[in-house]
Design an enzyme around this catalytic site. Structure first.
Site, PDB file in Angstrom:
ATOM      1  N   GLU A 164      89.702  16.106  -7.627  1.00 27.28           N
ATOM      2  CA  GLU A 164      89.998  16.652  -8.955  1.00 27.28           C
ATOM      3  C   GLU A 164      89.505  18.090  -9.042  1.00 27.28           C
ATOM      4  O   GLU A 164      88.492  18.454  -8.431  1.00 27.28           O
ATOM      5  CB  GLU A 164      89.290  15.794 -10.025  1.00 27.28           C
ATOM      6  CG  GLU A 164      89.452  16.362 -11.440  1.00 27.28           C
ATOM      7  CD  GLU A 164      89.066  15.385 -12.546  1.00 27.28           C
ATOM      8  OE1 GLU A 164      88.523  14.308 -12.259  1.00 27.28           O
ATOM      9  OE2 GLU A 164      89.337  15.722 -13.719  1.00 27.28           O
ATOM     10  N   ASN A 197      90.610  13.764 -15.781  1.00 26.14           N
ATOM     11  CA  ASN A 197      90.678  14.351 -17.117  1.00 26.14           C
ATOM     12  C   ASN A 197      91.259  15.762 -17.074  1.00 26.14           C
ATOM     13  O   ASN A 197      91.924  16.213 -18.013  1.00 26.14           O
ATOM     14  CB  ASN A 197      89.284  14.399 -17.747  1.00 26.14           C
ATOM     15  CG  ASN A 197      88.700  13.007 -17.974  1.00 26.14           C
ATOM     16  OD1 ASN A 197      89.411  12.017 -17.929  1.00 26.14           O
ATOM     17  ND2 ASN A 197      87.403  12.927 -18.221  1.00 26.14           N
ATOM     18  N   ASN A 249      96.630  10.391 -17.102  1.00 21.27           N
ATOM     19  CA  ASN A 249      95.329   9.870 -16.676  1.00 21.27           C
ATOM     20  C   ASN A 249      94.546   9.362 -17.880  1.00 21.27           C
ATOM     21  O   ASN A 249      94.395  10.090 -18.866  1.00 21.27           O
ATOM     22  CB  ASN A 249      94.521  10.992 -16.003  1.00 21.27           C
ATOM     23  CG  ASN A 249      93.104  10.559 -15.670  1.00 21.27           C
ATOM     24  OD1 ASN A 249      92.892   9.765 -14.750  1.00 21.27           O
ATOM     25  ND2 ASN A 249      92.130  11.066 -16.414  1.00 21.27           N
ATOM     26  N   GLU A 250      94.054   8.146 -17.804  1.00 25.48           N
ATOM     27  CA  GLU A 250      93.153   7.571 -18.825  1.00 25.48           C
ATOM     28  C   GLU A 250      93.572   7.938 -20.246  1.00 25.48           C
ATOM     29  O   GLU A 250      92.745   8.357 -21.062  1.00 25.48           O
ATOM     30  CB  GLU A 250      91.701   8.013 -18.563  1.00 25.48           C
ATOM     31  CG  GLU A 250      91.126   7.462 -17.284  1.00 25.48           C
ATOM     32  CD  GLU A 250      89.612   7.664 -17.134  1.00 25.48           C
ATOM     33  OE1 GLU A 250      89.019   8.460 -17.875  1.00 25.48           O
ATOM     34  OE2 GLU A 250      89.025   7.011 -16.245  1.00 25.48           O
ATOM     35  N   TYR A 281      83.742   2.444 -13.096  1.00 23.52           N
ATOM     36  CA  TYR A 281      82.515   3.055 -12.578  1.00 23.52           C
ATOM     37  C   TYR A 281      81.376   2.100 -12.891  1.00 23.52           C
ATOM     38  O   TYR A 281      81.133   1.803 -14.061  1.00 23.52           O
ATOM     39  CB  TYR A 281      82.268   4.418 -13.221  1.00 23.52           C
ATOM     40  CG  TYR A 281      83.308   5.455 -12.826  1.00 23.52           C
ATOM     41  CD1 TYR A 281      83.258   6.051 -11.573  1.00 23.52           C
ATOM     42  CD2 TYR A 281      84.342   5.810 -13.685  1.00 23.52           C
ATOM     43  CE1 TYR A 281      84.208   6.988 -11.183  1.00 23.52           C
ATOM     44  CE2 TYR A 281      85.304   6.748 -13.314  1.00 23.52           C
ATOM     45  CZ  TYR A 281      85.232   7.329 -12.058  1.00 23.52           C
ATOM     46  OH  TYR A 281      86.178   8.255 -11.673  1.00 23.52           O
ATOM     47  N   GLU A 328      90.644   4.931  -9.599  1.00 17.39           N
ATOM     48  CA  GLU A 328      89.315   5.562  -9.650  1.00 17.39           C
ATOM     49  C   GLU A 328      88.290   4.438  -9.591  1.00 17.39           C
ATOM     50  O   GLU A 328      88.337   3.514 -10.412  1.00 17.39           O
ATOM     51  CB  GLU A 328      89.098   6.370 -10.940  1.00 17.39           C
ATOM     52  CG  GLU A 328      89.832   7.698 -10.954  1.00 17.39           C
ATOM     53  CD  GLU A 328      89.502   8.539 -12.178  1.00 17.39           C
ATOM     54  OE1 GLU A 328      88.348   8.500 -12.653  1.00 17.39           O
ATOM     55  OE2 GLU A 328      90.415   9.223 -12.656  1.00 17.39           O
ATOM     56  N   GLN A 386      84.714  10.472  -6.235  1.00 14.75           N
ATOM     57  CA  GLN A 386      85.710  11.358  -5.660  1.00 14.75           C
ATOM     58  C   GLN A 386      85.342  11.586  -4.186  1.00 14.75           C
ATOM     59  O   GLN A 386      84.638  10.753  -3.634  1.00 14.75           O
ATOM     60  CB  GLN A 386      85.752  12.644  -6.465  1.00 14.75           C
ATOM     61  CG  GLN A 386      86.165  12.352  -7.931  1.00 14.75           C
ATOM     62  CD  GLN A 386      86.492  13.616  -8.734  1.00 14.75           C
ATOM     63  OE1 GLN A 386      86.622  14.708  -8.212  1.00 14.75           O
ATOM     64  NE2 GLN A 386      86.623  13.458 -10.050  1.00 14.75           N
TER      65      GLN A 386
HETATM   66  O1  AHR Z   1      86.179  11.053 -11.753  1.00 13.85           O
HETATM   67  C1  AHR Z   1      85.650  11.688 -12.879  1.00 13.85           C
HETATM   68  C2  AHR Z   1      86.385  11.372 -14.161  1.00 13.85           C
HETATM   69  O2  AHR Z   1      86.220  10.030 -14.491  1.00 13.85           O
HETATM   70  C3  AHR Z   1      87.870  11.564 -14.144  1.00 13.85           C
HETATM   71  O3  AHR Z   1      88.248  12.865 -14.413  1.00 13.85           O
HETATM   72  C4  AHR Z   1      88.325  10.665 -15.245  1.00 13.85           C
HETATM   73  O4  AHR Z   1      89.636  10.209 -15.037  1.00 13.85           O
HETATM   74  C5  AHR Z   1      87.295   9.572 -15.281  1.00 13.85           C
HETATM   75  O5  AHR Z   1      86.870   9.320 -16.547  1.00 13.85           O
HETATM   76  O1  AHR Z   2      85.049   6.886 -17.765  1.00 12.81           O
HETATM   77  C1  AHR Z   2      85.359   7.743 -18.802  1.00 12.81           C
HETATM   78  C2  AHR Z   2      84.418   8.917 -18.924  1.00 12.81           C
HETATM   79  O2  AHR Z   2      83.540   8.676 -19.989  1.00 12.81           O
HETATM   80  C3  AHR Z   2      85.023  10.236 -19.197  1.00 12.81           C
HETATM   81  O3  AHR Z   2      85.403  10.954 -18.082  1.00 12.81           O
HETATM   82  C4  AHR Z   2      83.920  10.908 -19.904  1.00 12.81           C
HETATM   83  O4  AHR Z   2      84.293  12.101 -20.499  1.00 12.81           O
HETATM   84  C5  AHR Z   2      83.460   9.818 -20.807  1.00 12.81           C
HETATM   85  O5  AHR Z   2      82.185  10.013 -21.273  1.00 12.81           O
END
Ligand code: AHR
Ligand code: AHR
Length: 496
Positions: A27, A72, A172-173, A244, A292, A349
């Site tokens: 990214e 993002n 994306n998201e 995550y 992701e 990433q």
């Molecule tokens: O990988 C970092 C960020 O996490 C990405 O830009 C976004 O898609 C996600 O929230």
């Molecule tokens: O996983 C989404 C992440 O949470 C976004 O990238 C961030 O901006 C938010 O806080």
């Protein structure tokens, strides 16, 4: 010492492993592109301005697909800013991460990099501030004919022509309130369908990924996915999902049961895909793009995520420990176990930003998670086998008792069996027997990632604190591998 067995059968297939589950994500964020893969001022820079040391390290991880340019970032990115003569490209304020975007790296620089690295490109289009027409024009630019003005521009811009871009994410998201252009699932569905329609008219061979719920904690989890998938209908090839994982509570035992939560997310997302396909009376179901995934929490705060006008800024440069590497291995093992439905996955990433590789000046560091990924390389092709487990258990929050050893197995056409195992126990060494219905298994190779301290990290002062090593197995038709507490093992066995 405790005993466990992986019970496998060569004909009990979970599905063919799609090589694209070993993908990465680059990214325009922090120091991922600038000072990461691309740094013309570095002493490591090659003739394209890319860092040789970074590319060599990434080469060891042998990524198959590479998602680009965000994240993002993409929701405020206009691809035309990043093509044409570099001196004429605009410098823009970037609103997702608060930085300045010089646009000296763009579509053609990325595609040339993909060519050199053997990565298949996976583009995400801007459905935040961008339009369906702009998305379709990008497909025309990379995949279209040379007869149009856009095609002619491409021929002028790119010194060497590259393969068409086969895979495109529809935004994306878009479910996240943080996303530029965030909207409801119904609004997104309409816009995504319009974009999908135009993009596939330009190049019907492309495959499309619908933006799904970005994290299971979002209140619209699964309902967003359903509404968006229904709206995009037959244009949807894949549904995106992200995860995550964190260890905010500092509870190693709980953290190391994460594989169960990953399995749950996959089965829930899969249920929506099947439900929507069923409702459409369609035999063509969308599959899962887990585009992701990683561990990310130490640097997940406003100061760590906002560049405040700096370029390039040190954003979310998470330093990983052994536990994180064991959780990364569990992500990949879960994707392998669900080979029938997970067709694409991208670790987020690849360099500096929540990444296996860190740079500082001319130096490069391989993090703990680097070795976990590397242990899958050379062991990724074949069919995933259903894995029957017998052995001890450990408690998992919300899930009751779960297997002490998390695992996955792949059988290839050369009669090689690849086995992956994470020992979740803090204090038990496990004697793991691998039983392929009584077949003789001869060890070809076996790697171990382990340290007595699960919190151990690789640092600039101690860069090799947690590195993989080679282990021996005992002889015998069914090999027994010793798994010390808190470890990851990847082995290859010849079947006869
Ligand atoms: O990988 C970092 C960020 O996490 C990405 O830009 C976004 O898609 C996600 O929230
Ligand atoms: O996983 C989404 C992440 O949470 C976004 O990238 C961030 O901006 C938010 O806080």
């Amino acid at each position: 010492m405790t005993k466990a067995t992986f019970n496998l059968h060569p004909r009990h297939h979970a599905g063919t492993v799609d090589p694209r589950i070993f993908g990465g994500f680059l990214e325009h964020m922090g120091r991922a592109v600038y000072e990461g893969v691309f740094d013309p001022s570095s002493s490591h820079a090659d003739e394209h301005g890319c860092r040789r040391d970074v590319l060599n390290a990434l080469d060891e991880l042998d990524f198959t697909v590479m998602r680009y340019p965000g994240g993002n970032f993409v929701s405020n990115y206009h691809w035309r800013d990043g093509v044409g003569p570099i001196a004429e490209r605009p410098t823009r304020r970037e609103l997702a991460w608060g930085t300045i975007e010089p646009n000296t790296f763009g579509t053609n620089e990325f595609l040339a990099l993909c060519d050199r690295m053997g990565w298949s490109p996976m583009f995400a289009v801007n459905l935040g501030t961008g339009s369906p027409e702009e998305a379709a024009d990008w497909v025309e630019y990379t995949n279209g004919t040379k007869e149009t003005d856009i095609g002619k521009q491409r021929a002028q811009d790119a010194a060497a022509s590259t393969e068409p871009v086969p895979l495109w994410c529809l935004g994306n998201e878009m479910d996240g309130p943080w996303q530029i252009g965030h909207m409801s699932a119904a609004e997104y569905g309409t816009k995504a369908r319009q974009a999908a329609h135009m993009m596939k008219l330009v190049d019907p061979s492309i495959e499309l990924v619908v933006s799904g719920t970005s994290l299971p904690d979002n209140p619209t989890y699964l309902s967003w996915d359903q509404v968006a998938l229904e709206a995009v209908g037959g244009f949807a090839d894949y549904l995106s999902t992200h995860r995550y994982l964190d260890n905010y509570s500092g509870d190693t035992s709980a953290f190391l049961t994460s594989g169960v939560a990953i399995d749950q997310q996959i089965t829930e997302i899969d249920s929506v895909c099947r439900y929507v396909a069923g409702k459409r009376r369609s035999r063509r179901r969308p599959f899962i793009a887990f585009d992701e995934w990683n561990v990310w929490y130490r640097t997940r705060n406003r100061t760590g995520m906002w560049a405040d006008g700096k370029f390039p800024a040190h954003l979310v440069e998470e330093v990983y420990d052994l536990q994180d590497a064991l959780v990364c291995a569990q992500f990949l093992m879960s994707f392998i176990r669900h080979a029938d439905v997970v067709k694409i996955a991208n670790i987020a990433q690849i360099v500096n930003v929540i990444a296996p590789v860190l740079t500082e000046g001319d130096k490069l560091l391989r993090q703990t998670i680097f070795d976990a990924l590397a242990m899958f390389v050379g062991r990724r092709t074949g069919v995933s086998l259903h894995l029957g487990y017998s052995g001890g258990s450990v408690p998992a929050p919300d899930f009751g008792d779960v297997a002490m050893v998390d695992g996955a197995a792949i059988l290839n056409e050369d009669k090689e069996l690849h086995v992956f195992a994470v020992n979740r126990s803090a204090d038990s060494t496990v004697e793991l027997e691998i039983d392929l219905s009584g077949a003789d298994l001869e060890m070809v190779s076996c790697d171990l990632l382990h340290h007595s301290n699960p919190m151990m990290q690789n640092t600039w002062d101690n860069p090799n604190a947690v590195r993989r090593s080679v282990i021996e197995t005992s002889d015998g038709p069914s090999p027994v591998v010793q798994l010390p507490p808190h470890c990851f093992v990847a082995g290859t066995f010849k079947v006869s």
